[in-house]
Design a protein around this motif. Structure first.
Motif: not given
Length: 309
Positions: A149-168
């Motif tokens: 099992t993998v959980v990517p972690g918390f939502f990062e409020r300083k980054l847009s959803m698209g950037i966070q998704t790309a990082n994951v």
């Protein structure tokens, strides 16, 4: 009486009143008699209990595995396997091999620790996750496991959803590179524990798995969490089915065994069976009732909901 209503009525009426291993339901010894008559019979779906679920019947790890097997379960789920001493891992593996049981998921802590989020794109978090994937390969080899099992972690409020998704996606691709040569699969779990978690929905997880584009990155569909976050369980499972590699169970509310909440597990298990699913369904929930009687009631709940062939 309808089977689901029967199970629910047992809980609502407080009928679990036996204390000698017998559960009294209107004067009958229902669960003890039924359990004895089907002891050892495998279920039609491959349900996986966890350690502690039957602690009143067995204490030692090997004895718990033996009890699970005797009740018809053929797999084990152990989220904390990576944290166990190596000797315990070996003992578990030896007993499971002897019984012919399969290992379900265990958690990769480098991605599952919500304090270290892959959404940030920070190198130290990504490298920690990759290193944990490498450790997971060794644990999986020892216990003959296939999924983690993998959980990517918390939502990062300083980054847009698209950037966070790309990082994951980038981090998961790195992890998949470690796991793929060994035929192992990390399963991404969308959760309902807090709205601050990044991964919360099945379609979001489906999109990420498609982007990672590896057989080593798939979906863990936890029915309890998905009922809380989005509902429409069967239709959403159907839409994401090609990326679902592992399923977990828990009724809602309460996160207990099937038949104790609002989810129609008979219909869901029937759907899963008709899809030809041959994988493991992790019993990631608590027991509705305490003691040996509660443990026998839990087993009977699965007997009642298990799809007929």
């Amino acid at each position: 009486m309808e089977r689901r209503k029967f199970i629910r009525n047992i809980g609502l009426s407080g009928a679990l009143t036996g204390f000698g291993g017998v559960v009294s339901v209107k004067g009958s010894s229902l669960f003890r008699n039924q359990n004895d008559s089907i002891k050892g019979t495998t279920f039609n779906l491959n349900y996986a209990p966890h350690f502690g679920m039957f602690k009143n019947h067995a204490k030692d790890l090997e004895d718990q595995l033996q009890f699970m097997y005797d009740q018809g379960f053929r797999s084990l789920e152990d989220n904390g396997l990576m944290k166990r001493p190596k000797e315990d891992q070996k003992r578990i593996a030896h007993k499971m091999t002897k019984l012919g049981m399969a290992m379900g998921v265990f958690v990769i802590d480098g991605g599952g620790n919500w304090k270290t989020s892959l959404t940030t794109g920070k190198k130290e978090f990504r490298e920690a996750f990759v290193n944990e994937c490498k450790k997971a390969v060794e644990v999986a080899r020892l216990v003959n496991a296939k999924w983690m099992t993998v959980v990517p972690g918390f939502f990062e409020r300083k980054l847009s959803m698209g950037i966070q998704t790309a990082n994951v996606i980038e981090a998961l691709r790195r992890g998949a590179e470690v796991l793929e040569p060994h035929g192992l699969t990390m399963v991404l779990e969308p959760l309902s524990d807090t709205p601050e978690l990044f991964l919360r929905h099945a379609d979001q997880t489906y999109m990420i798995c498609k982007a990672v584009n590896s057989p080593s990155c798939k979906i863990l569909y936890d029915i309890y969490h998905m009922q809380k976050n989005e509902g429409h369980l069967i239709s959403n499972m159907e839409a994401c089915w090609s990326e679902i590699a592992y399923i977990q169970i828990g009724d809602n509310p309460g996160r207990k065994e099937p038949g104790t909440g609002e989810i129609n597990y008979e219909n869901i298990f029937k759907y899963i069976h008709e899809k030809g699913y041959k994988g493991i369904l992790g019993m990631e929930h608590g027991n509705m009732h305490p003691g040996k009687d509660g443990e026998l009631a839990l087993i009977e709940a699965y007997r009642q909901a298990d799809p007929l062939l």
